[in-house]
Scaffold this motif. Structure first.
Motif, PDB file in Angstrom:
ATOM      1  N   ALA A 165      76.142 -64.240  53.275  1.00  0.00           N
ATOM      2  CA  ALA A 165      77.034 -64.192  54.431  1.00  0.00           C
ATOM      3  C   ALA A 165      76.356 -64.917  55.586  1.00  0.00           C
ATOM      4  O   ALA A 165      75.129 -64.972  55.678  1.00  0.00           O
ATOM      5  CB  ALA A 165      77.336 -62.746  54.807  1.00  0.00           C
ATOM      6  N   TRP A 166      77.147 -65.455  56.512  1.00  0.00           N
ATOM      7  CA  TRP A 166      76.565 -66.326  57.537  1.00  0.00           C
ATOM      8  C   TRP A 166      75.514 -65.607  58.367  1.00  0.00           C
ATOM      9  O   TRP A 166      74.481 -66.203  58.703  1.00  0.00           O
ATOM     10  CB  TRP A 166      77.652 -66.942  58.410  1.00  0.00           C
ATOM     11  N   HIS A 167      75.742 -64.333  58.699  1.00  0.00           N
ATOM     12  CA  HIS A 167      74.756 -63.639  59.533  1.00  0.00           C
ATOM     13  C   HIS A 167      73.438 -63.434  58.790  1.00  0.00           C
ATOM     14  O   HIS A 167      72.362 -63.488  59.396  1.00  0.00           O
ATOM     15  CB  HIS A 167      75.312 -62.306  60.047  1.00  0.00           C
ATOM     16  N   ALA A 168      73.505 -63.197  57.481  1.00  0.00           N
ATOM     17  CA  ALA A 168      72.294 -63.048  56.685  1.00  0.00           C
ATOM     18  C   ALA A 168      71.536 -64.369  56.591  1.00  0.00           C
ATOM     19  O   ALA A 168      70.295 -64.408  56.664  1.00  0.00           O
ATOM     20  CB  ALA A 168      72.642 -62.543  55.288  1.00  0.00           C
ATOM     21  N   LEU A 169      72.256 -65.459  56.432  1.00  0.00           N
ATOM     22  CA  LEU A 169      71.620 -66.780  56.366  1.00  0.00           C
ATOM     23  C   LEU A 169      70.943 -67.125  57.682  1.00  0.00           C
ATOM     24  O   LEU A 169      69.840 -67.680  57.699  1.00  0.00           O
ATOM     25  CB  LEU A 169      72.671 -67.833  56.017  1.00  0.00           C
TER      26      LEU A 169
ATOM     27  N   LEU B 270      79.924 -69.487  73.721  1.00  0.00           N
ATOM     28  CA  LEU B 270      79.946 -70.404  72.580  1.00  0.00           C
ATOM     29  C   LEU B 270      81.388 -70.505  72.081  1.00  0.00           C
ATOM     30  O   LEU B 270      81.988 -69.495  71.701  1.00  0.00           O
ATOM     31  CB  LEU B 270      79.027 -69.898  71.471  1.00  0.00           C
ATOM     32  N   ASP B 271      81.916 -71.688  72.094  1.00  0.00           N
ATOM     33  CA  ASP B 271      83.277 -71.948  71.617  1.00  0.00           C
ATOM     34  C   ASP B 271      83.290 -71.859  70.094  1.00  0.00           C
ATOM     35  O   ASP B 271      82.596 -72.625  69.408  1.00  0.00           O
ATOM     36  CB  ASP B 271      83.710 -73.334  72.083  1.00  0.00           C
ATOM     37  N   GLY B 272      84.082 -70.936  69.548  1.00  0.00           N
ATOM     38  CA  GLY B 272      84.127 -70.754  68.100  1.00  0.00           C
ATOM     39  C   GLY B 272      84.553 -71.989  67.336  1.00  0.00           C
ATOM     40  O   GLY B 272      84.180 -72.164  66.168  1.00  0.00           O
ATOM     41  N   LEU B 273      85.323 -72.885  67.973  1.00  0.00           N
ATOM     42  CA  LEU B 273      85.761 -74.105  67.288  1.00  0.00           C
ATOM     43  C   LEU B 273      84.592 -75.041  67.015  1.00  0.00           C
ATOM     44  O   LEU B 273      84.689 -75.907  66.130  1.00  0.00           O
ATOM     45  CB  LEU B 273      86.826 -74.825  68.121  1.00  0.00           C
ATOM     46  N   LYS B 274      83.497 -74.893  67.770  1.00  0.00           N
ATOM     47  CA  LYS B 274      82.320 -75.719  67.503  1.00  0.00           C
ATOM     48  C   LYS B 274      81.560 -75.238  66.272  1.00  0.00           C
ATOM     49  O   LYS B 274      80.735 -75.974  65.729  1.00  0.00           O
ATOM     50  CB  LYS B 274      81.399 -75.715  68.727  1.00  0.00           C
ATOM     51  N   ILE B 275      81.834 -74.022  65.865  1.00  0.00           N
ATOM     52  CA  ILE B 275      81.182 -73.461  64.681  1.00  0.00           C
ATOM     53  C   ILE B 275      82.033 -73.656  63.438  1.00  0.00           C
ATOM     54  O   ILE B 275      81.533 -73.976  62.362  1.00  0.00           O
ATOM     55  CB  ILE B 275      80.906 -71.960  64.898  1.00  0.00           C
ATOM     56  N   PHE B 276      83.334 -73.465  63.588  1.00  0.00           N
ATOM     57  CA  PHE B 276      84.248 -73.592  62.444  1.00  0.00           C
ATOM     58  C   PHE B 276      85.600 -73.979  63.006  1.00  0.00           C
ATOM     59  O   PHE B 276      86.311 -73.156  63.562  1.00  0.00           O
ATOM     60  CB  PHE B 276      84.320 -72.259  61.692  1.00  0.00           C
ATOM     61  N   GLY B 277      85.922 -75.283  62.895  1.00  0.00           N
ATOM     62  CA  GLY B 277      87.104 -75.813  63.550  1.00  0.00           C
ATOM     63  C   GLY B 277      88.173 -76.295  62.587  1.00  0.00           C
ATOM     64  O   GLY B 277      88.102 -76.060  61.373  1.00  0.00           O
ATOM     65  N   PRO B 278      89.182 -77.002  63.104  1.00  0.00           N
ATOM     66  CA  PRO B 278      90.297 -77.458  62.263  1.00  0.00           C
ATOM     67  C   PRO B 278      89.877 -78.296  61.069  1.00  0.00           C
ATOM     68  O   PRO B 278      90.484 -78.193  59.996  1.00  0.00           O
ATOM     69  CB  PRO B 278      91.142 -78.279  63.251  1.00  0.00           C
TER      70      PRO B 278
ATOM     71  N   ARG C 205      75.626 -74.302  61.787  1.00  0.00           N
ATOM     72  CA  ARG C 205      76.062 -74.679  63.127  1.00  0.00           C
ATOM     73  C   ARG C 205      75.709 -73.615  64.161  1.00  0.00           C
ATOM     74  O   ARG C 205      75.368 -73.936  65.303  1.00  0.00           O
ATOM     75  CB  ARG C 205      77.571 -74.932  63.120  1.00  0.00           C
ATOM     76  N   PHE C 206      75.793 -72.352  63.778  1.00  0.00           N
ATOM     77  CA  PHE C 206      75.440 -71.273  64.695  1.00  0.00           C
ATOM     78  C   PHE C 206      73.984 -71.405  65.124  1.00  0.00           C
ATOM     79  O   PHE C 206      73.656 -71.294  66.313  1.00  0.00           O
ATOM     80  CB  PHE C 206      75.687 -69.932  64.001  1.00  0.00           C
ATOM     81  N   LEU C 207      73.112 -71.652  64.174  1.00  0.00           N
ATOM     82  CA  LEU C 207      71.698 -71.837  64.495  1.00  0.00           C
ATOM     83  C   LEU C 207      71.492 -73.044  65.404  1.00  0.00           C
ATOM     84  O   LEU C 207      70.693 -72.994  66.347  1.00  0.00           O
ATOM     85  CB  LEU C 207      70.892 -71.997  63.205  1.00  0.00           C
ATOM     86  N   ASP C 208      72.190 -74.118  65.121  1.00  0.00           N
ATOM     87  CA  ASP C 208      72.059 -75.318  65.952  1.00  0.00           C
ATOM     88  C   ASP C 208      72.443 -75.026  67.399  1.00  0.00           C
ATOM     89  O   ASP C 208      71.755 -75.460  68.334  1.00  0.00           O
ATOM     90  CB  ASP C 208      72.938 -76.440  65.400  1.00  0.00           C
TER      91      ASP C 208
END
Length: 364
Positions: free
Chosen positions: A185-189, A311-319, A347-350
């Motif tokens: 899962a993303w939080h674990a990674l 943090l704009d969520g679209l920068k993490i996972f967008g269209p 992307r979250f880490l970045d």
């Protein structure tokens, strides 16, 4: 603690030495020897779970998303007896009961659990040679879990690593819906890559910036605080145009009572193609929720809180990432699928790395 002692039922004076990422650990009823028959990790204080979720959904807090059983041992095998309850029926592909065994930070095996509420057992070989190993069992994200027995062939020690403590709050997107297994899962990674000690307060369908959750986040020790908000409030209509921004501000201010300078990242929800411009029950669209989250952070910073960030969520996972969503086109799309969780984490880490105050605080 010897294997024979553990065979009598996880006879640990303080079960937190085994469970990492749990807010509380509930003892089961006493067995013939007076010791609890099981231990169950919770992500709220189990004694007051109904105060956190008075309208129902308490079971989500007993799903150990992000919780690990962690120990060091030179054993060549590990045996686990457990009880797991069925996952709730969800919209779209169903979650499967899985547990990850990681050794020295690497995924060794994903175990398919039986989730019927009864006693079950599995055994995992850890290696042919006797050597000290860090062993972590990442528990299932959508099944309640009770540890009945944990047995190794030799003595073990608790995991005593000291790492920056990360507390994250969110919805089912953060609980791990759609990941291939608990530790992917993303939080674990993110936690594994950053070397952080994760505590997840994410509860599917229950992320409404409740005062009790803010109080819990306030009271937990942390060097990093993050939250992903908006999707549940919009979909279920719990917050409207007059209350959403105020709820974000009140949530942050409550957390700040004991974390005045801890870096806090408030993230808006990721791309939700079927809700972006569609009003929910209270009149808000997902686009509205993003704008109001950004506005709340702007107001907080203008009032002097320079350690809160947006943090704009679209920068993490967008269209452009919609093809990586869990749900097919015929079902409302809300969650990343397995590959989407990896992209989310990267992307979250970045973006966290772009916040100088966060990096300085965690590195101190």
């Amino acid at each position: 603690m010897s294997a024979s002692t553990l065979a009598r039922g996880v006879a640990v004076g303080d079960p937190s030495v085994l469970f990492r990422g749990a807010v509380s650990v509930q003892p089961g009823p006493p067995g013939p020897d007076g010791r609890p028959l099981w231990w169950a990790p919770w992500r709220v204080p189990y004694e007051e779970a109904e105060l956190h979720l008075p309208e129902g959904g308490v079971g989500r807090a007993a799903m150990p998303s992000g919780v690990r059983i962690s120990l060091r041992s030179d054993s060549r095998w590990l045996r686990c007896r457990y009880q797991a309850d069925p996952a709730p029926v969800l919209n779209g592909p169903q979650e499967r009961p899985r547990l990850d065994v990681r050794v020295d930070g690497r995924l060794l095996r994903t175990v398919r659990l039986r989730a019927d509420g009864g006693d079950q057992e599995f055994e995992v070989p850890l290696g042919g040679q006797r050597r000290d190993r860090l062993v972590e069992l990442w528990l299932p994200t959508y099944n309640q879990f009770r540890l009945r027995l944990l047995e190794v062939e030799t003595r073990w020690q608790p995991d005593e690593r000291r790492r920056p403590r990360w507390v994250h709050y969110g919805s089912s997107i953060s609980q791990g819906r759609g990941a291939a297994s608990p530790s992917t899962a993303w939080h674990a990674l993110v936690a594994e890559s950053a070397g952080w000690d994760l505590t997840s307060l994410a509860l599917g369908a229950a992320c409404h910036m409740q005062p009790m959750t803010a109080r819990l986040m306030r009271d937990l020790p942390a060097e990093v605080l993050t939250a992903c908000v908006g999707i549940n409030s919009q979909a279920l209509g719990s917050l409207g145009p007059e209350t959403f921004t105020a709820a974000v501000i009140g949530f942050v201010r409550t957390v700040r009572e004991r974390h005045p300078v801890t870096p806090l990242m408030m993230m808006s929800t990721i791309y939700a193609p079927d809700r972006e411009s569609v009003a929910g029950p209270s009149g808000l669209t997902i686009e509205d929720c993003r704008a109001r989250t950004a506005r709340a952070v702007e107001l907080l910073r203008a009032a002097g809180d320079l350690h809160v960030h947006y943090l704009d969520g679209l920068k993490i996972f967008g269209p452009s990432d919609a093809e990586l969503m869990l749900e097919p086109l015929s079902i409302e799309r809300l969650h990343p699928g397995p590959a989407g969780h990896h992209l989310f984490a990267e992307r979250f880490l970045d973006h966290l790395g772009m916040v100088p105050s966060l990096i300085a605080r965690v590195s101190a």
